[in-house]
Design an enzyme around this catalytic site. Structure first.
Site, PDB file in Angstrom:
ATOM      1  N   LYS A   1      13.194  22.781  18.427  1.00 32.23           N
ATOM      2  CA  LYS A   1      13.966  22.471  17.293  1.00 32.23           C
ATOM      3  C   LYS A   1      13.990  23.858  16.291  1.00 32.23           C
ATOM      4  O   LYS A   1      15.058  24.083  15.665  1.00 32.23           O
ATOM      5  CB  LYS A   1      13.525  21.461  16.339  1.00 32.23           C
TER       6      LYS A   1
ATOM      7  N   SER B   1      15.832  19.208  13.464  1.00 29.75           N
ATOM      8  CA  SER B   1      15.096  18.451  12.789  1.00 29.75           C
ATOM      9  C   SER B   1      14.183  19.042  11.646  1.00 29.75           C
ATOM     10  O   SER B   1      13.982  20.129  11.526  1.00 29.75           O
ATOM     11  CB  SER B   1      13.988  17.964  13.898  1.00 29.75           C
TER      12      SER B   1
ATOM     13  N   ASP C   1      22.507  14.856  32.775  1.00 33.63           N
ATOM     14  CA  ASP C   1      21.117  14.932  32.268  1.00 33.63           C
ATOM     15  C   ASP C   1      21.394  16.431  31.829  1.00 33.63           C
ATOM     16  O   ASP C   1      21.811  17.340  32.437  1.00 33.63           O
ATOM     17  CB  ASP C   1      20.065  15.094  33.401  1.00 33.63           C
TER      18      ASP C   1
ATOM     19  N   TYR D   1       8.378  20.155  20.806  1.00 38.87           N
ATOM     20  CA  TYR D   1       9.354  19.819  19.983  1.00 38.87           C
ATOM     21  C   TYR D   1       9.683  20.850  18.814  1.00 38.87           C
ATOM     22  O   TYR D   1      10.893  21.149  18.634  1.00 38.87           O
ATOM     23  CB  TYR D   1       8.994  18.438  19.369  1.00 38.87           C
TER      24      TYR D   1
ATOM     25  N   THR E   1      14.983   4.754  14.413  1.00 38.38           N
ATOM     26  CA  THR E   1      15.616   4.618  16.021  1.00 38.38           C
ATOM     27  C   THR E   1      14.648   4.359  16.943  1.00 38.38           C
ATOM     28  O   THR E   1      13.575   4.608  16.850  1.00 38.38           O
ATOM     29  CB  THR E   1      16.459   6.177  16.205  1.00 38.38           C
TER      30      THR E   1
END
Length: 228
Positions: free
Chosen positions: A144, A127, A48, A140, A174
């Site tokens: 990023k 990203s 992890d 997120y 994906t």
């Protein structure tokens, strides 16, 4: 330049899995860290990325399998937790930072002694939401944006020792979007990139000759809405 041994996080699915295949296709040896198993013919360690000690042990074990020679690292693994800040549970929000940013750092830190010996290369995975902020993606975006800042500083720090490239991909076909509510999935008519195509750009960056640096690459569909 040959690819050599390339450590890939998140190599069991998505862009990571596509890069495993691309590295092997171009004559390299992929070494995978993921929570899910990969094909038996690929060197793999389960870890992890939010567990720094587990990451360090996984990198060390994989390095031992190839006599301590790691020529490249690609940090493809990433997660998300969509929603407004006050709606996303704190632990879920923080897990995104732990995996996407701190996990990236942990893998690279563990691999650095090997990379310095080989004069290797690192490709981090950011990203388009690391350069353009949107609502309902604070975790997120924070992770990023952090990857981009970390990568730029790392490139300056390792100049002349280890190559550092930041990949800034747009949306891809994906499993990354699986499990989301419809509100947070790309619309049915969205034009996304194939992960196999993006994987080739990773190989390109890893294959540059010594002294030639591709510092950042934005790779997205021509109709990508999150860029510019």
């Amino acid at each position: 330049m040959t690819l050599g041994n390339v450590l890939i996080t998140g190599g069991a699915s998505g862009l990571g899995a596509a890069t495993v295949k691309a590295v092997a296709h171009h004559g390299g040896t992929p070494l995978v860290i993921d929570r899910k198993n990969v094909d038996d013919d690929v060197a793999f360690e389960c870890a992890d990325l939010a567990d720094t000690a587990a990451v360090e042990a996984a990198v060390r074990t994989l390095a031992e399998l190839v006599d301590g020679r790691i020529d490249g690292v690609f940090t493809a693994a990433g997660i998300d937790s969509c929603g407004r800040l006050d709606d996303v549970p704190a632990k879920e929000w923080e897990q995104v930072i732990h995996v996407n940013l701190l996990g990236t750092v942990a893998v690279i830190r563990a691999a650095l002694p090997y990379l310095k010996t080989t004069g290797g290369r690192i490709v981090t995975c950011a990203s388009t939401l690391g350069i353009k902020a949107v609502s309902d993606a604070t975790a997120y975006c924070a992770s990023k944006f952090g990857v981009i800042g970390f990568s730029r500083a790392l490139a300056a720090e390792l100049a002349g020792e280890v190559g550092v490239t930041t990949l800034i991909p747009g949306g891809m076909y994906t499993p990354f979007f699986d499990g989301r509510t419809e509100q947070y999935k790309p619309p049915p008519d969205a034009k996304l990139n194939k992960p196999e195509d993006v994987a080739e750009t990773v190989v390109f960056a890893l294959s540059q000759p010594a002294g030639c640096e591709v510092r950042e690459m934005v790779v997205c569909s021509s109709t990508e809405s999150s860029w510019p």
